[in-house]
Design an enzyme around this catalytic site. Structure first.
Site, PDB file in Angstrom:
ATOM      1  N   TYR A 293     -10.803 -86.827 -22.295  1.00 28.71           N
ATOM      2  CA  TYR A 293      -9.929 -85.751 -22.777  1.00 28.71           C
ATOM      3  C   TYR A 293      -8.828 -85.467 -21.763  1.00 28.71           C
ATOM      4  O   TYR A 293      -8.921 -85.823 -20.585  1.00 28.71           O
ATOM      5  CB  TYR A 293     -10.721 -84.476 -23.090  1.00 28.71           C
ATOM      6  CG  TYR A 293     -11.222 -83.717 -21.883  1.00 28.71           C
ATOM      7  CD1 TYR A 293     -10.438 -82.729 -21.288  1.00 28.71           C
ATOM      8  CD2 TYR A 293     -12.477 -83.973 -21.336  1.00 28.71           C
ATOM      9  CE1 TYR A 293     -10.902 -82.021 -20.180  1.00 28.71           C
ATOM     10  CE2 TYR A 293     -12.942 -83.272 -20.240  1.00 28.71           C
ATOM     11  CZ  TYR A 293     -12.144 -82.301 -19.662  1.00 28.71           C
ATOM     12  OH  TYR A 293     -12.593 -81.604 -18.565  1.00 28.71           O
ATOM     13  N   CYS A 294      -7.763 -84.822 -22.249  1.00 30.52           N
ATOM     14  CA  CYS A 294      -6.637 -84.424 -21.403  1.00 30.52           C
ATOM     15  C   CYS A 294      -5.962 -83.228 -22.070  1.00 30.52           C
ATOM     16  O   CYS A 294      -6.536 -82.612 -22.959  1.00 30.52           O
ATOM     17  CB  CYS A 294      -5.666 -85.594 -21.196  1.00 30.52           C
ATOM     18  SG  CYS A 294      -4.941 -86.227 -22.727  1.00 30.52           S
ATOM     19  N   THR A 295      -4.753 -82.903 -21.675  1.00 34.70           N
ATOM     20  CA  THR A 295      -4.088 -81.699 -22.175  1.00 34.70           C
ATOM     21  C   THR A 295      -3.750 -81.787 -23.661  1.00 34.70           C
ATOM     22  O   THR A 295      -4.138 -80.931 -24.451  1.00 34.70           O
ATOM     23  CB  THR A 295      -2.801 -81.429 -21.373  1.00 34.70           C
ATOM     24  OG1 THR A 295      -3.118 -81.357 -19.988  1.00 34.70           O
ATOM     25  CG2 THR A 295      -2.147 -80.135 -21.818  1.00 34.70           C
TER      26      THR A 295
ATOM     27  N   CYS B 183      -5.636 -89.335 -22.511  1.00 35.04           N
ATOM     28  CA  CYS B 183      -6.996 -89.755 -22.880  1.00 35.04           C
ATOM     29  C   CYS B 183      -6.980 -90.829 -23.958  1.00 35.04           C
ATOM     30  O   CYS B 183      -7.894 -91.659 -24.024  1.00 35.04           O
ATOM     31  CB  CYS B 183      -7.852 -88.560 -23.299  1.00 35.04           C
ATOM     32  SG  CYS B 183      -7.202 -87.534 -24.618  1.00 35.04           S
TER      33      CYS B 183
ATOM     34  N   ILE C 262      -6.972 -80.824 -25.247  1.00 28.02           N
ATOM     35  CA  ILE C 262      -7.496 -79.466 -25.089  1.00 28.02           C
ATOM     36  C   ILE C 262      -6.785 -78.489 -26.021  1.00 28.02           C
ATOM     37  O   ILE C 262      -7.411 -77.594 -26.612  1.00 28.02           O
ATOM     38  CB  ILE C 262      -7.340 -79.008 -23.626  1.00 28.02           C
ATOM     39  CG1 ILE C 262      -8.147 -79.923 -22.700  1.00 28.02           C
ATOM     40  CG2 ILE C 262      -7.765 -77.558 -23.450  1.00 28.02           C
ATOM     41  CD1 ILE C 262      -7.718 -79.835 -21.247  1.00 28.02           C
TER      42      ILE C 262
END
Length: 355
Positions: free
Chosen positions: A199-201, A206, A228
Site C-alpha cells: 500500500y501507499c498514499t 504500491c 490509503i
C-alpha cells in the site's frame, strides 16, 4: 504560441490563491498507460487545465501520468469532462478526493515530463509493469488485516510511515522508492508463501511495487486500490473499522490528512506526542521534521538553535552562509538518528528512539 509555463513569482501566486473566494477541491490521480509523445501530450493538457484554473503538480512520462492538483469547485465538472476526453486511457479515471481539504494545497500549475512518473530505478527489459497484483477494496483490506497469513507492506518513505500506517504493517526503511523495491524483496524473501499486501498514499507506488514482487517470483501479491486515500473514503462510507492508524502524509501544503484520532509519532525535538510535519523556517535549511507547538514557539519554527540564530542574521550574511550548501529536500530520519543536511538538530528524546 501560448505560454506553457508559469512566469509569475511564487510569492505573488500564493497571495493570489489565498485571496480567492471560490472553494477548491484537492484531487490526485494516476494512470499507467503508453504515451507516444509525452512532451506534446503535456503541452496539450497544460493548455486544457490552465483554462480550468487548475493548480498542482503533474508528472508525465512515456509510462503514464501522476497528478496532485486542486480544482475550483465551479470548474470541477468541466475539468472532469476535459480530463476524461484527453486520452482514451483517462476516460473515467478514478479521482482520489482529499479527505481533509481547505482548498489551499497548491497555488501554481507545474507540469513536467520525466523518464518515469515515479522514480523506481528499474532497469530490466523483462519487467512488465502491467502485470500487477490483485486490487483490494476496503472490506477485503480489513479482512486481510486480521489474517495471520497476511503481511502488509508500506511502500512509502520513512517519514510518511512515522505518522501513520496500517496496524502491524512492515516498514521498508528508506528515503526513496527506488531503494525500497529491492529492500522489500530481501525483507520478504523468507515469507514468500504469505499473502503480501502493498500500500501507499494513492496507489501509484504500491501498484508498481506489486508488479515488482510478482516479477521476483512472489505469488500471492495484492495492493490497496486507490491507496490509503481511497481505503479511508470507502471505510468511512461503509462504516467499517479503520485499520489504518494515525495521519496520512501528503505532498502539498497540508502535509497530512487525519485518518484516525491516534497520534503515533513524536516531536523530533522534545519527544512529545505529535504528528505535525513542518519545514524549518530558516531559508537556508527547510528541513522536513516533526515539531510540537511548544517547540515551534521555543525555536520560532526552526529545527535548531543554529537555524534560529542564522534566520535572524542580515540577509546578505544568510546568503553568504548558504553559499555552497547542498540543495534539495532535507529530511530528519529518526530511525537512522541522522540529519541529511549540513545543519544540526538535537538528538530525539529517548522515548522517540524506542519506537
Amino acid at each position: 504560441m501560448p505560454v506553457l509555463h508559469n512566469r509569475v513569482s511564487n510569492e505573488e501566486l500564493k497571495a493570489r490563491m489565498l485571496a480567492e473566494t471560490e472553494p477548491r477541491t484537492t484531487v490526485s490521480f494516476y494512470k499507467y498507460f503508453t504515451i507516444d509523445d509525452p512532451k506534446a501530450f503535456r503541452d496539450r493538457l497544460y493548455i486544457q487545465l490552465e483554462q480550468y484554473k487548475v493548480f498542482g503538480r503533474i508528472y508525465i512520462a512515456a509510462e503514464g501520468i501522476n497528478a496532485q492538483i486542486s480544482v475550483p469547485n465551479n470548474q470541477f465538472d468541466a475539468f472532469k469532462t476535459g480530463l476524461f476526453s484527453a486520452h482514451p486511457a483517462l476516460d473515467q479515471i478514478r479521482l482520489n478526493i482529499a479527505l481533509e481539504d481547505d482548498g489551499k494545497s497548491f497555488w501554481v500549475l507545474r507540469m513536467k515530463v520525466r523518464e518515469r512518473i515515479v522514480a523506481d530505478g528499474i532497469d530490466d527489459p523483462t519487467f512488465n509493469p502491467a502485470n500487477v497484483g490483485q486490487y483490494l477494496k476496503a472490506d477485503r483490506v480489513n479482512a486481510m488485516a486480521d489474517d495471520p497469513d497476511t503481511v502488509f507492506v508500506d511502500m512509502r518513505n520513512h517519514y510518511e510511515y512515522e505518522v501513520g500506517h496500517f496496524q502491524n504493517a512492515l516498514e521498508v526503511p528508506s528515503d526513496t522508492f527506488r531503494e525500497q523495491l529491492p529492500m522489500a524483496v530481501d525483507m520478504l524473501d523468507d515469507i514468500r508463501d504469505k499473502n503480501i499486501v502493498m500500500y501507499c498514499t494513492g496507489g501509484i507506488r504500491c501498484e508498481k511495487a506489486s508488479a515488482y514482487m510478482l516479477h521476483h517470483g512472489f505469488k500471492n501479491v495484492y495492493h490497496v486500490e486507490g491507496g490509503i486515500i481511497e481505503y479511508a473514503r470507502q471505510a468511512k462510507a461503509q462504516g467499517l473499522p479503520l485499520k489504518f492508524i494515525g495521519k496520512n502524509f501528503v505532498f502539498d501544503e497540508r502535509m497530512g490528512e487525519r485518518i484516525s484520532d491516534d497520534v503515533i509519532a513524536h516531536c523530533h525535538q522534545c519527544g512529545a506526542s505529535c504528528d505535525s510535519h513542518t519545514n524549518c523556517r530558516n531559508e537556508g535549511c527547510h528541513l522536513l521534521f516533526i515539531q510540537c507547538p511548544s517547540c515551534a514557539a521555543k525555536y520560532e519554527g526552526c529545527c535548531s538553535t543554529q537555524c534560529q540564530d542564522e534566520m535572524k542574521l542580515p540577509l546578505e550574511e544568510q546568503r553568504a552562509i548558504r553559499s555552497g550548501r547542498e540543495n534539495g529536500m532535507k529530511i530528519f530520519n529518526k530511525s537512522k538518528g541522522l540529519l541529511q543536511s549540513t545543519l544540526h538538530i538535537p538528538a530525539p528524546a529517548a522515548k522517540d528512539n524506542a519506537e
